[in-house]
Design an enzyme around this catalytic site. Structure first.
Site, short mmCIF file in Angstrom:
data_model
loop_
_atom_site.label_atom_id
_atom_site.label_comp_id
_atom_site.label_asym_id
_atom_site.label_seq_id
_atom_site.Cartn_x
_atom_site.Cartn_y
_atom_site.Cartn_z
N LYS A 85 0.85 -1.20 0.00
CA LYS A 85 0.00 0.00 0.00
C LYS A 85 0.89 1.24 0.00
CE LYS A 85 -2.51 -0.83 3.69
NZ LYS A 85 -2.28 -2.24 4.01
N CYS A 181 -12.30 1.26 16.18
CA CYS A 181 -10.96 0.74 15.96
C CYS A 181 -10.15 0.67 17.25
CB CYS A 181 -10.32 1.65 14.91
SG CYS A 181 -8.58 1.51 14.68
N MET A 182 -10.17 1.75 18.02
CA MET A 182 -9.26 1.85 19.16
C MET A 182 -9.94 2.08 20.50
SD MET A 182 -6.58 1.25 17.63
CE MET A 182 -5.84 1.14 19.24
N MET A 415 -7.46 -5.49 16.08
CA MET A 415 -8.91 -5.49 16.03
C MET A 415 -9.56 -6.75 16.60
SD MET A 415 -9.37 -2.60 15.30
CE MET A 415 -7.89 -1.64 15.27
N GLY A 452 -4.82 0.94 14.11
CA GLY A 452 -5.18 0.67 12.72
C GLY A 452 -5.03 1.86 11.82
N GLN A 453 -5.21 3.05 12.34
CA GLN A 453 -5.25 4.22 11.46
C GLN A 453 -4.01 5.10 11.68
OE1 GLN A 453 -9.26 5.78 10.50
NE2 GLN A 453 -9.76 5.13 12.56
#
Lengths: 916, 329, 256
Positions: A85, A181-182, A415, A452-453
């Protein structure tokens, strides 16, 4: 192979020795190879747009276009590497369907909810947005409007959004997709340590000798970190141990020593088994625990974050929804909670799931006592084809590995543990294990929550773009925190709304039940990314509401919206992100956005010009508000005090919140920092200040001196800085927090100091309830929680007979809005497939490549069946990633959440699969 | 035309004693349609065959989910279960000493049986897509009155046929299949165009400007193969000897004029040469309705009786059938 | 003999000679065309179950039923402009790879057996062999790509990943390796490869695969212990003598 590696080695050793002797950085050595044609490229440092790893990249521009990127060889996170990515960062902005004009649903030149999207001017767009916003704001008050934000906001963006909402509109209805997510990680951090974010850093990977992954397919989802883990593994095959705990065999298992496939939800029991072993084997590190920890627990009957009413449920959903009110304990759950099977348990603590109290170690021991090897193995074995004997052996190895006296252990998770109906519990359990063993907050030892982000930490959490938060771990419900913020923001007292706003799932539910009428989607695609999507799409399209979606591309959320605002992407603006190891990294604007696309900061600042203080700072009704110092259900008018402070009721929010005197001093152009780079936000605003820098420097004041210290904006932009891990004290970053040796905030002589301030006074009690009246202070201590196993409310049954879980693949990011615009990534993985065990497929007369229906209580979708390849689910389990809007997995996922964190459980739905 | 100078002459008489009447294209549409009846039918069959193949390949045309006809003229599957195959292609493959699946052998036998009944070269004039090109070339040639630029025996195609099989055996590949303009054209229509049209252009130029009926009448080994099949087939052009005035209108339109050996036809009662393509052009232009489609068995029997009767009446001085007809006329 | 019949006979002979000459010339051209065409690209990527190239070329009737039966439009028939024997089915994996249907419809559709019905499992097909350009493969360069490995439908056997140190930093390299004993040549990897020109390509094994000498066995792979069961009869046999040893020649010629 061997040959090439040898050559590679020779090449690299030459490069390295050259660098060593001459003393120049690697970049300089490599620059000499730049070809003639590339001489006029401009290179600048930046960061990867995608996951929470936070890799550094270099961006080359020529004539206003990104022509190339490379992994930044000086970035300590990735040392010049990228995953696939990251390799395509330079291409994400150039999709053919990029939006370049505001689009409004119209019929005959007028806004019409059922009209077709037509291009309009920014003025027209904001006119309609203002009109619709004010209609709902005036009708329903601050609680009737909302922003769904993001862990992909840059820090200035998140800060502008939070400030506009909380200080301007006096609404706490801003919540990011980071909630999905968190949030569970955050609750556990706050409850355990009193302060958010990991104590360790990525260097732990190199320093530890054990990596244990729980519900984290790091090989695909944190590829560069996994390369670091793998590097250690191949350097020390025998000594460096890898254990992968998962519900579905995946690429992370490929080099693991032990793979433990467990049944969804039973991680809760696994941790307690380890806890019990630690206690039984007398392995508790009493020196550490006695000095730095206390034990705690909380109520079990906290529901599952579903709606308390069946009013909106589809008929098929009702049986599961009813469990929000009352459950019947099954055999395993009864043992786990020391009750009797068949007992009906009313969920009495759904409103206060986060409450907890201190207990004695003896109580803790009682709590983990039922989690014997036999019980836990029987309950948790996830692969029906595996023998019980083998599985038990693996659990023993797991416990042995954690407990082994001198073994350093890092636990990683993402996750699998966060998106969990008991996500906060299971997060607390991993700290329970590490704290009991004293293996936390030291080099090579610690439980490390992966994000995740790209800026779930840096923006969503640190800036506090959550419904309950203010910057730097402050919360709206705390009067001291509000006062601190009001002071810093120069707001009249009681401007800030003390009532916690609606979290992201609740924003969607509120759209459905008409409580929220306005929603602004920013850096996010909530209508594709939120579970049980059929409800929310219907609500958005059929209810009387107004949805604004800021996005560079036509996403599902854009399609659902009424107004679409074309938005600049990462390298088209100035920004900063904060990664999972607390590293804040900044970049300059590299190119301009196409057409009329504008930055999120500009959009918010421009929109704020349309609000005068008298419109927002008057008395506001807040249904359900109950807070000391406030009249029930009301926010007082603060206009008088505002006037006393020198504001005029005619002042706009832009003047008061953003372009105030201090900020205007931060001038644009700012050649020292910009070095020729443009700032479109400043140009469009046209009033000579530098919003991103001003906002960041204003924001950092929240953390300075509060263990959240960030350096100033200019430092992060320096050529020789590749991000710094906060707290940054005296220009020095912190690698291990709470550890006296490394963290200047830890008291001298303490060894370890869990100085986090939140929730540091508790009642005491036993496993079932608090028994004391008064609260005991526990400053400087971490909490070791006992949390029991609780059964997932939706499990496979005769009708919906398979587990279904969703997640990522390495090639695509989230809902694919960027990566699916990269032709190469789209070609590589064009569509989401459903992975299933070949025997399960055979039983259903299905074979790979068949098109199948996946049906749950909430809807059904079609996908291509895959029985081979990267994921190898055990029998009874299926998985499909969520990047593909054509395989809309959130139509089947259940919108249950961890009741404490409100984070959705995307991993445990029951489905049936049949031929389409 | 030939008669225009001799308006005042006695009308020319045929061997049957009737005046020779030239073919005149009727003015009425129905009359024209009657002349073109077989031409129209042929074009319909040729084109709809192509369309059926194309539709099955590209639009999944089907009957009860069974594809109507998949594949192409080399080999195909009708309704998903009836195999069809080009017997000549199969013969070539067998010549390479390769064994084949029974499916394709059955397919070849079915097709062979079909042409055995309806006439070998029915393939050429009713199905083969190259026929469209060669017919067009023929038409242009006639319009522009182009003379042959070379001479080649129509028997040459049999050499080609032999050569095909010999080369298949030698090279190990189906020799004609690998260069066949028919297959190339058909494939490229159904499976996407390449530069196969160039070969067709070659055929067109060859036929129009170099040799009349050059490809179909002289070279094509597939035509030669079907000519042999045609020797034994049942559906024939019957020849009603008594009505024929030898006006030779039929030979003018025939792409294989040598087959219209009227003497032989008269003795057999039908056009017996295998090269006849059963195209039906001659039927349309025959002013005396001498030529018709009919079945060989029946005709043979009929003709035998007729010849015997003729013989008998000659002997008995009774009026022959011919005489009777003449009277009736 | 009169002159007319003589002339006719001469004419006839002339004609026969002419026709034979045409046939001979044509036949030679034709034959060379066939030879050339059959060798056009002897290494086309064929549908699953295709016989070895010569047999396939002979047996394929070019009917395209495999093409129409393919649910993914993978296959095409070579037309006149392709570098592949005309009319035969092939595919270009970078455009559309073979998705390896378990029921192998193309093979079933083949009426002649050019796609052999002996192929029972699609995993046993050998359409080609994936080959990695290790100089341009992102994974070999150190990036975390391995898309080929993850997308491979026979993952774990056809393309495996080996971990090697990178030396430049503390990140391992994830090196994909293709194993010819399991690679079907379906080309999904080539299709998926994210580089501008695919760094993994499916080619005909003949183009890239070597063969170890028949006379040698790899000691660490070939399992055989010492055999004590001699066959005395076999030992008694005379060792065949090379008919003409060149040793003498060398001894008798040249200078020392």
């Amino acid at each position: 192979m061997l040959e090439v590696n040898r050559r590679e080695f020779l090449k690299s050793s030459v490069a390295a020795s050259a660098a060593a002797t001459v003393g120049i950085p690697l970049t300089a050595v490599q620059a000499s190879t730049t070809s003639e044609a590339e001489q006029d490229w401009q290179w600048d440092k930046s960061v990867c747009r995608f996951c929470g790893t936070g890799c550094g990249i270099m961006v080359a521009t020529k004539e206003g276009r990104i022509v190339a990127t490379k992994g930044d060889p000086d970035a300590p996170v990735n040392r010049g590497l990228n995953c696939i990515k990251g390799y395509f960062n330079g291409k994400i902005m150039y999709g053919k369907d990029r939006l370049t004009k505001p689009l409004l649903r119209m019929t005959d030149g007028k806004f019409d909810k059922n009209g077709k999207f037509k291009a309009v001017s920014w003025d027209r767009a904001f006119d309609e947005m203002e009109k619709q916003f004010k209609r709902h704001y005036n009708e329903k008050g601050p609680a009737g409007i909302s922003i769904t934000g993001s862990g992909q906001y840059t820090i200035p963006e998140g800060y502008a959004a939070a400030k506009l909402m909380k200080a301007g509109f006096r609404s706490n209805n801003i919540d990011p997709n980071a909630r999905h997510c968190m949030a569970s990680a955050v609750v556990a951090f706050i409850q355990t340590f009193g302060i958010d974010e990991p104590s360790g850093c990525y260097d732990d990977i190199g320093l530890t000798d054990t990596v244990i992954t729980w519900g984290a397919n790091m090989a695909e989802c944190h590829p560069i970190l996994w390369a670091r883990v793998s590097d250690r593994k191949i350097a020390d095959e025998e000594g460096y141990k890898l254990i992968n705990l998962t519900t579905c065999s995946n690429q992370t298992s490929d080099i693991a020593d032990v793979e433990i496939v467990f049944k969804p939800g039973t991680d809760l029991a696994l941790f307690n088994y380890i806890g019990r072993e630690i206690v039984k084997r007398n392995a508790v590190n009493h020196d550490f625990v006695d000095k730095h920890c206390v034990f705690a627990t909380g109520p079990y009957d906290i529901g599952y974050g579903m709606r308390a009413t069946s009013k909106y449920a589809f008929d098929a959903e009702k049986d599961i929804q009813a469990k929000e009110l009352e459950i019947t304990l099954d055999k395993d759950e009864a043992i786990a909670q020391r009750k009797t099977a068949g007992m009906k348990v009313k969920q009495k603590n759904t409103k206060k799931p986060v409450k907890h109290w201190m207990i004695e170690f003896e109580e803790f021991k009682k709590g983990v006592e039922p989690y014997t090897l036999d019980y836990v193995a029987e309950l948790s074995k996830g692969d029906p084809d595996e023998s019980m004997e083998d599985y038990k052996k693996k659990l023993q190895i797991l416990a042995d590995t954690y407990i082994e006296k001198n073994r350093k252990v890092v636990s990683f998770w993402t996750m699998g543990m966060n998106q969990h109906y008991r996500g906060s519990w299971v997060n607390e359990q991993v700290y329970m294990v590490h704290l009991l063993l004293g293996k936390q907050a030291m080099p090579g030892n610690g439980a490390f929550s992966l994000t995740g982000q790209p800026s779930a930490c840096g923006t969503a959490r640190e800036v506090g773009t959550f419904a309950h938060r203010l910057p730097a771990d402050l919360v709206v419900a705390n009067p001291k925190h509000r006062a601190f913020s009001e002071n810093l923001w120069k707001l009249p007292a009681k401007t800030l709304n003390p009532k916690v706003g609606t979290h992201i799932m609740k924003i969607l539910r509120s759209l459905e039940d008409g409580k929220v009428g306005f929603n602004w989607v920013q850096v996010n695609n909530p209508f594709q990314a939120s579970a049980n999507a059929n409800h929310w799409i219907k609500a958005a399209r059929e209810m009387d509401n107004f949805i604004v979606c800021s996005d560079p591309y036509p996403t599902v959320s854009a399609k659902v919206a009424d107004l679409i605002l074309p938005t600049s992407m990462i390298y088209e603006k100035w920004g900063l992100y904060g990664n999972a190891e607390r590293r804040t990294q900044g970049w300059r604007q590299q190119v301009n956005a196409p057409g009329d696309a504008r930055t999120d900061v500009w959009q918010m600042l421009e929109f704020s010009k349309r609000f005068k203080l008298k419109e927002v700072w008057g008395e506001k009704s807040i249904p359900g508000l109950k807070s000391k110092g406030f009249e029930d259900g009301k926010l007082p008018s603060v206009l008088a005090e505002a006037e006393a402070m020198g504001y005029s009721p005619e002042d706009t929010l832009y003047d008061v919140l953003f372009a105030h005197k201090e900020n205007k001093k931060v001038a644009w152009p700012d050649e020292a920092v910009a070095k020729g780079h443009a700032n479109s936000t400043s140009d469009w605003l046209g009033d000579g200040w530098f919003p991103e820098k001003a906002l960041f420097n204003e924001y950092r004041q929240f953390g300075v001196g509060h263990a959240h210290d960030l350096a100033d904006f200019d430092t992060y932009m320096r050529d020789d800085v590749r991000g710094l891990r906060w707290p940054v004290v005296d220009g020095k970053e912190t690698m291990w927090r709470f550890n006296e040796e490394y963290d200047s905030y830890a008291a001298k002589g303490s060894g370890f100091d869990f100085y986090g301030k939140a929730l540091k006074a508790l009642k005491t009690g036993n496993l079932d309830k608090p028994t004391s009246k008064g609260k005991t202070k526990l400053a400087h201590k971490a909490k070791i929680f006992f949390r029991p196993y609780a059964a997932p409310p939706e499990q496979p049954d005769n009708n919906y007979d398979l587990w279904f879980s969703t997640g990522r693949v390495i090639e695509h990011w989230h809902t694919g809005t960027m990566t699916r615009r990269v032709p190469e990534l789209h070609r590589a993985v064009p569509t989401a497939v459903l992975w299933m065990h070949p025997d399960d497929a055979g039983k259903r007369n299905l074979s790979r490549n068949d098109i199948v229906w996946i049906e749950s209580r909430r809807g059904k979708i079609k996908a291509v069946l895959e029985t081979q390849g990267r994921n190898r689910p055990p029998k009874g389990y299926t998985f499909a990633p969520f990047f593909d809007e054509g395989v809309f997995v959130n139509k089947i996922c259940i919108d249950m959440t961890c009741p404490m964190s409100k984070e959705t459980d995307f991993k445990k739905a029951a489905v049936k699969v049949y031929k389409a | 035309m030939a008669n225009s100078d001799s308006i005042n002459d006695q009308p020319k008489m045929g061997p049957n004693g009737k005046p020779v009447r030239p073919f005149v294209m009727p003015d009425s549409i129905s009359g024209k349609l009657n002349v073109w009846k077989y031409l129209i039918l042929r074009r319909f069959v040729q084109i709809s065959t192509l369309v059926l193949f194309f539709g099955s390949a590209h639009w999944a045309w089907n009957y009860n989910e069974l594809p109507i006809i998949s594949g192409n003229l080399s080999s195909s599957m009708l309704f998903g279960f009836i195999p069809l195959a080009d017997p000549f292609a199969v013969l070539q493959i067998l010549a390479t000493q390769q064994s084949l699946l029974t499916e394709v052998l059955i397919g070849a036998l079915i097709v062979l049986a079909f042409y055995f009944i309806v006439g070998g070269r029915v393939w050429c004039s009713w199905v083969c897509p190259v026929n469209l090109i060669s017919d067009l070339a023929g038409k242009i040639r006639k319009k522009l009155n182009i003379q042959n630029a070379m001479q080649l025996s129509r028997k040459f195609r049999y050499i080609m046929l032999a050569l095909t099989l010999v080369l298949s055996a030698i090279t190990g590949v189906a020799a004609f299949e690998w260069i066949s303009p028919i297959s190339i054209f058909h494939r490229e229509i159904i499976f996407g165009l390449g530069s196969g049209w160039a070969i067709l252009l070659g055929i067109f130029i060859f036929d129009a400007f170099i040799l009349k009926d050059g490809w179909c009448g002289h070279l094509c080994p597939l035509g030669a193969f079907y000519s042999i099949v045609g020797k034994f087939s049942f559906l024939r052009i019957s020849f009603d000897t008594p009505t024929c005035t030898h006006c030779v209108e039929c030979t003018k339109v025939c792409p294989e004029p040598q087959v219209l050996d009227l003497k032989l036809a008269s003795s057999k009662g039908y056009i017996s040469a295998g090269e006849c393509t059963n195209c039906g052009r001659c039927i349309g232009v025959c002013p005396e309705n001498t030529l018709q489609f009919d079945l060989k068995l029946w005709m043979t029997q009929n003709n035998q009786q007729h010849l015997q009767a003729e013989e008998a009446s000659r002997n008995s001085n009774n009026p022959t059938e011919t005489d009777l007809r003449r009277k009736a006329a | 003999m009169n002159s007319t019949s003589l002339k006719a006979r001469r004419n006839f002979l002339k004609k026969v000679t002419q026709n034979t000459a045409i046939a001979a010339t044509g036949g030679l051209v034709w034959a060379s065309l066939l030879q050339k065409e059959a060798r056009a690209t002897p290494y086309a990527i064929r549908p699953p179950g295709a016989l070895k190239e010569d047999d396939f070329n002979a047996k394929c009737i070019k009917c395209g039923q495999c093409v129409t039966s393919c649910p993914y439009d993978t296959l095409t028939l070579a037309n006149t402009s392709d570098q592949i024997p005309i009319g035969t089915p092939y595919f270009i994996p970078r455009n559309v790879p073979c998705y390896m249907c378990t029921d192998i419809p193309c093979m079933k559709a083949c009426p002649t057996g050019a796609l052999t019905p002996e192929l029972e499992k699609i995993e046993d097909s050998r359409m080609g062999l994936a080959v990695i350009d290790i100089e341009n493969c992102l994974s070999w360069l150190g990036l975390r790509c391995e898309i080929c490995h993850r997308e491979c439908p026979v993952k774990g056997t056809a393309i495996t990943v080996e971990h090697h140190p990178r030396k430049l930093s503390d990140h391992a390299m994830f090196i994909p390796l293709v194993h010819s004993d399991a690679c079907t040549g379906c080309g999904i990897c080539e299709k998926a490869c994210p580089t501008d020109e695919a760094a993994i390509k499916v080619v005909h094994p003949k183009l890239v695969q070597g063969v170890v000498g028949e006379h040698y066995r790899l000691g660490w792979k070939y399992d055989s212990s010492i055999t004590q069961q001699y066959e005395p009869e076999a030992l008694k046999k005379d060792v065949p003598v090379e008919a003409e040893s060149t040793g003498l020649d060398w001894l008798n010629t040249g200078e020392l």
